[in-house]
Design a protein around this motif. Structure first.
Motif, short mmCIF file in Angstrom:
data_model
loop_
_atom_site.label_atom_id
_atom_site.label_comp_id
_atom_site.label_asym_id
_atom_site.label_seq_id
_atom_site.Cartn_x
_atom_site.Cartn_y
_atom_site.Cartn_z
N UNK A 62 0.82 -1.22 0.00
CA UNK A 62 0.00 0.00 0.00
C UNK A 62 0.85 1.27 0.00
N UNK A 63 2.08 1.16 0.42
CA UNK A 63 2.89 2.38 0.56
C UNK A 63 3.13 3.03 -0.80
N UNK A 64 2.66 4.27 -0.98
CA UNK A 64 2.79 4.89 -2.31
C UNK A 64 4.20 5.38 -2.60
N UNK A 65 5.01 5.52 -1.60
CA UNK A 65 6.31 6.16 -1.83
C UNK A 65 7.47 5.17 -1.85
N UNK B 120 12.04 8.38 2.82
CA UNK B 120 11.01 8.29 1.79
C UNK B 120 9.60 8.48 2.34
N UNK C 217 6.34 9.95 3.73
CA UNK C 217 5.76 11.29 3.72
C UNK C 217 4.64 11.42 4.76
N UNK C 218 4.39 10.35 5.48
CA UNK C 218 3.40 10.45 6.55
C UNK C 218 1.96 10.33 6.11
N UNK C 219 1.70 9.56 5.05
CA UNK C 219 0.32 9.45 4.56
C UNK C 219 -0.48 8.44 5.38
N UNK C 220 0.20 7.64 6.17
CA UNK C 220 -0.42 6.68 7.09
C UNK C 220 -1.17 5.53 6.41
N UNK C 221 -1.01 5.34 5.11
CA UNK C 221 -1.76 4.26 4.47
C UNK C 221 -1.34 2.89 5.02
N UNK D 25 -0.62 2.23 8.03
CA UNK D 25 -1.33 2.05 9.29
C UNK D 25 -2.73 1.51 9.02
N UNK D 26 -3.36 2.06 7.98
CA UNK D 26 -4.71 1.59 7.65
C UNK D 26 -4.69 0.19 7.06
N UNK E 94 2.35 5.76 14.48
CA UNK E 94 2.49 7.16 14.06
C UNK E 94 3.39 7.93 15.02
N UNK F 223 6.15 13.33 12.12
CA UNK F 223 5.16 13.25 11.05
C UNK F 223 5.43 12.08 10.12
#
Lengths: 69, 719, 171
Positions: C70-73, C91, C93-97, C99-100, C109, C114
């Motif tokens: 899931x990690x976009x980066x 790398x 960016x703290x989008x937290x995906x 975690x979800x 987190x 961040x």
């Protein structure tokens, strides 16, 4: 060089003019805009007002400025 | 706390001063001076003597400390400066803060462009909220003439306004005038509290914008100020150079009256060197002089006939006469020579006095005119004729009466070795403009009569007073100068800015504090929370058009031409501000969203300084999943993700970019991301994510659940 | 799965949370972020006695981790040499995906940076020849760390011993 209001400029060199002060050495290489050219006679010798990125607004001799796009 | 010791010291000192715990006035004064010097170190404006001056201030503080608490504070300060000596030194030498902490309060481009360094985003926000008096208070920290400047400033700020990269710049100039007028009418336009008289006296020569500004700040600092003014009125060029249809006299009088209220004494009709001498003033106990005499002498045309006819006027003298009450038309047919603002002012004034035909003769074409384009347009609307590419050759006439101006048509030619277009006469291009009055407006210079007393002062080859621009000090100790007298003919706001700088320098000189090495970079005093509005509103608010007096009246009276926006227009216009003091347009949010997340929801083309592309705040909600990565990476907290009233809201400087419903943990009720966000995650994990658990759970509950499962599914022997 | 196994002997664990503290101080984490966590289950009445368990919850370092997909980066990665799942902070960016996406609640987190934190078996310590921080100061020694093949052996031995002990013996 004739500058007009809104021209984008760069401080390209130290001026030979007597109005150049040592702290102005910090301005060399910095970009900015002409905010107030000589308002009466387009005198190439007049000091003109420029706003420099991160340095504020100052009056500088024209021989240290060059127009950029 | 910041990593940078300079920044930490600043925070410590300002907290100390703000906390009110410094009850001893001397301790407070010393701390304020140290704070001031430290600010300059943090801004890269300090000289080599700053640390030495701070050291001696701390010593003074420790000697005077009369309580245990004060002694401790002094020791803490001593440690702060000695413990990180090398960091302070490197800030001074390299003018760089390696940890970037000292750049956090970087001013917005408009504030940086303002020669007086007014905190524009703060006062625009206050005006948007209807807090006019507070806005005036903010402006007057840097400029005591918000109303005057609101009507006539050359507004370099608007030229740098970032909003112009989206549509048009915020109308910064006029909003000030509105706030000043409203605050004045409500009786809320007030002077700040001034300090007690410190026993020192400063003499200001010239009651123009520069002199009055210095007088204002000096008297607030506790100095006794006496202004010497040659004219019977105050305001200098703003009174006698700028015509009343641009700036009503009441506006100047009201703002000058506020300065007089501070105890500033103005001696009118008093010419320095003639009516009062340097010695007289020294004997009165003046400790420092500030010269702000402007540039009131007109340059000669240098053409035939100039000295023969009495009706050859110079614009500055003509405008002054009119301002002082002579409302007789100079003649029937007036020709003004020149292309600057003064030429336009003289022409429009002559028209209002009843001249039948007024024309302006200018050597170059319309595009090269140095005058403000609005001024030129307004003059054209009023019927002023323009004769471009016209070189005056000779003033014709007989028996002392002018009959015309002999001119020659020119063309613009680029001469070899020069990139400047020069007007060159076309052979046989002679023509005559019929006229009975010729007004020359080709520039002014400084009138140095009476300045002989300042014998050690140097003059430049341009005929201006030589100063060190960081402090406006002349070569003569205790004598300072600013405004047009130093720069040559320049703008009102520059005179105000340099007057303020001079006041600070005079205060330093008389308090024996070293002067800064460079002129002060504008500083933000505080950060006003931004005005909140939807993306649609932010995008669709449009610059109002300025209502104008009708042309008939403009041709016949001196009534104000620009009538001003109405209140609704003003509040809306102020709301267009992008708050560049909070968002520094580093573009990190765009980069994270587009390159890292692969979402590309942020269409902020204006953030690219050199190559701006389209901006639309409304576009964000189309793709944004409110993941908050942009906010997590925003150093200045310009971009924020807030969870409020069941919504996850993404805001940039108060502009609501997107809002999505929060989901909740089905076990404990904790906040979870939006459905759009979870969709994004599900798309990424694909069909792998077939979970046993179908409830929507938060992180903590998931852990708890798996721990439980772990226990429950364990073989019997291990339970 | 990674080639390591972190074994918790739940019978010995007294729920002192020393492992959590060790982990957080090693990674210098603020409040909130717990890459490993002791979860108390119970107490439950078993045979008339209240009993509870303390379950050590680190990251399982899944074979095909959802957090990585899931990690976009590309910040969330699986180390090819040993299968450790870790976050590259540069790398993130703290989008937290992540975690979800994680069904076990492993990624945490860090509100100060961040960015996401997670158990990486202290790979820097492993590379230096040390054990993960949580294991080193476990009060009762209930946490053991090693290669997966050795750890199954440990577990078997323990289970055998438990089965053969006199109290629990069936003979």
């Amino acid at each position: 060089m004739q500058f007009q209001k809104g021209n984008k400029i760069k401080v390209c060199r130290k001026s030979e003019d007597e109005s150049w002060e040592p702290y102005m050495d910090d301005f060399i290489g910095i970009h900015g805009f002409i905010t107030d050219p000589d308002t009466s006679i387009n005198d190439p010798d007049a000091l003109i007002e420029v706003s420099l990125e991160g340095k504020g607004t100052h009056r500088l001799p024209q021989d240290c400025l060059e127009q950029i796009n | 706390m910041a990593i940078c010791p300079v920044r930490n010291t600043l925070i410590y000192l300002s907290d100390l001063i703000l906390s009110g715990s410094l009850t001893d006035p001397k301790a407070r004064r010393i701390c304020e001076q140290i704070l001031h010097l430290t600010e300059e170190i943090s801004e890269g404006a300090a000289g080599k003597d700053h640390l030495l001056a701070i050291d001696s201030l701390i010593r003074e503080y420790l000697t005077a400390a009369d309580s245990k608490k004060n002694l401790e504070t002094g020791k803490t300060l001593e440690e702060m400066f000695s413990g990180h000596r090398e960091v302070f030194e490197s800030h001074i030498q390299t003018r760089n803060c390696p940890s970037h902490d000292c750049g956090k309060l970087a001013p917005s481009p408009c504030q940086m462009a303002c020669p007086a360094g007014i905190d524009i985003p703060t006062y625009l926000t206050l005006i948007a909220r209807g807090e006019d008096a507070k806005a005036i208070e903010v402006i007057r920290r840097d400029n005591p003439f918000p109303w005057v400047c609101g009507l006539i400033c050359t507004r370099p700020c608007e030229m740098m306004c970032v909003r112009s990269r989206i549509d048009t710049p915020v109308s910064i100039k006029f909003l000030k005038a509105f706030a000043a007028e409203r605050a004045m009418s409500e009786g809320a336009y007030k002077n700040p509290k001034k300090k007690e008289w410190n026993g020192k006296k400063v003499c200001v020569i010239g009651a123009g914008p520069g002199g009055l500004t210095a007088a204002y700040y000096l008297s607030l600092l506790g100095y006794g100020v006496k202004i010497i003014e040659a004219l019977p009125v105050s305001g200098g060029m703003i009174m006698v150079g700028i015509p009343r249809y641009r700036l009503p006299r009441e506006v100047i009088d009201r703002e000058v009256a506020l300065i007089e209220d501070l105890g500033v004494e103005i001696s009118y009709n008093t010419r320095f060197g003639r009516d009062i001498t340097y010695e007289d003033l020294k004997n009165e106990g003046v400790d420092a002089f500030f010269i702000a005499i402007g540039a009131h002498k007109a340059l000669d045309l240098g053409i035939k006939g100039e000295k023969i006819f009495p009706k050859v006027l110079e614009a500055i003298g003509f405008l002054k006469d009119v301002a002082l009450g002579n409302h007789h038309a100079p003649g029937k047919q007036v020709v003004v020579i020149g292309g600057g603002n003064v030429a336009i002012d003289a022409a429009r004034t002559a028209l209002r006095l009843g001249a039948e035909k007024v024309s302006i003769a200018y050597r170059r074409s319309k595009n090269q005119m140095p005058a403000d384009s609005e001024e030129v347009e307004q003059a054209m609307e009023e019927g002023i004729e323009f004769s471009f590419l016209t070189i005056p050759k000779e003033i014709l006439g007989k028996d002392g009466t002018i009959t015309g101006l002999d001119c020659i048509k020119a063309e613009l030619i680029q001469k070899e070795g020069s990139d400047r277009l020069m007007p060159v006469p076309i052979p046989g291009g002679d023509f005559i403009i019929e006229a009975d009055v010729v007004i020359s407006a080709i520039g002014q210079y400084v009138d140095d009569t009476g300045m002989e007393a300042f014998s050690q002062m140097n003059w430049t080859r341009r005929g201006t007073i030589e100063v060190n621009h960081a402090s406006m000090e002349t070569a003569m100790p205790g004598v300072f100068a600013a405004g047009d007298a130093v720069s040559g003919p320049a703008t009102v706001i520059e005179a105000i800015g340099s007057g303020k700088r001079a006041a600070e320098a005079i205060d330093r000189y008389l308090s024996h504090i070293p002067q800064p090495r460079t002129p002060k970079i504008p500083v933000r005093h505080h950060m006003e929370p931004p005005v909140e509005m939807t993306a649609t509103r932010k995008m669709t608010l449009k610059h109002p058009t300025m209502p104008m007096l009708n042309v008939d009246r403009r041709r016949t009276t001196f009534q104000q031409v620009e009538l001003g926006y109405d209140e609704e227009g003003v509040r809306k216009e102020a709301g267009r501000c992008l708050r560049c003091d909070i968002c520094r347009r580093c573009g990190k949010c765009i980069e994270v969203c587009r390159d890292k997340m692969g979402i590309d929801a942020l269409q902020f083309g204006y953030m690219d300084f050199d190559h701006p592309t389209e901006t639309d705040f409304r576009a964000t909600e189309k793709k944004c999943i409110t993941c908050g990565a942009c906010a997590a990476n925003c150093e200045n907290k310009a971009m924020v993700l807030e969870e409020k009233d069941g919504r996850r809201n993404l805001k940039l400087c108060g502009t609501l970019l997107n809002s999505q419903a929060i989901q909740y943990c089905e076990a404990c009720g904790a906040f979870l991301p939006s459905a759009e966000y979870l969709d994004f995650v599900a798309r990424k994990t694909g069909d792998k994510a077939k979970r046993a658990e179908t409830r929507l759970l938060c992180n903590d509950c998931l852990r708890l659940l798996s721990a439980k499962t772990n226990v429950e599914t364990r073989p019997a022997g291990l339970k | 799965m990674s080639k390591y196994y972190l074994f918790q002997d739940t019978r010995t664990c007294i729920g002192c949370h020393a492992c959590e503290i060790q982990c957080k101080s090693n990674k210098n984490l603020p409040r909130g972020a717990k890459p490993c966590q002791i979860i108390q289950v119970g107490p439950k009445m078993i045979n008339g006695l209240p009993k509870m368990s303390f379950i050590f919850m680190p990251c399982y370092h899944c074979e095909d981790p959802w957090c990585v997909s899931t990690c976009p980066t590309g910040a969330m990665q699986k180390r090819s040499s040993d299968g450790i799942v870790f976050v590259d902070k540069e790398l993130c960016v703290g989008c937290k995906t992540c975690i979800s996406a994680c069904p076990w609640g492993a990624p945490q987190w860090n509100p100060e940076t961040g960015k996401v934190e997670k158990c990486d078996y202290c790979k820097d310590r492993l590379d230096a020849g040390l054990k993960p921080a949580c294991v080193t100061l476990c009060t009762t020694g209930c946490l053991t760390f090693g290669l997966a093949e050795d750890m199954t052996q440990t577990r078997r031995v323990r289970h055998a011993e438990a089965s053969a002990s006199f109290e629990n013996s069936s003979f």
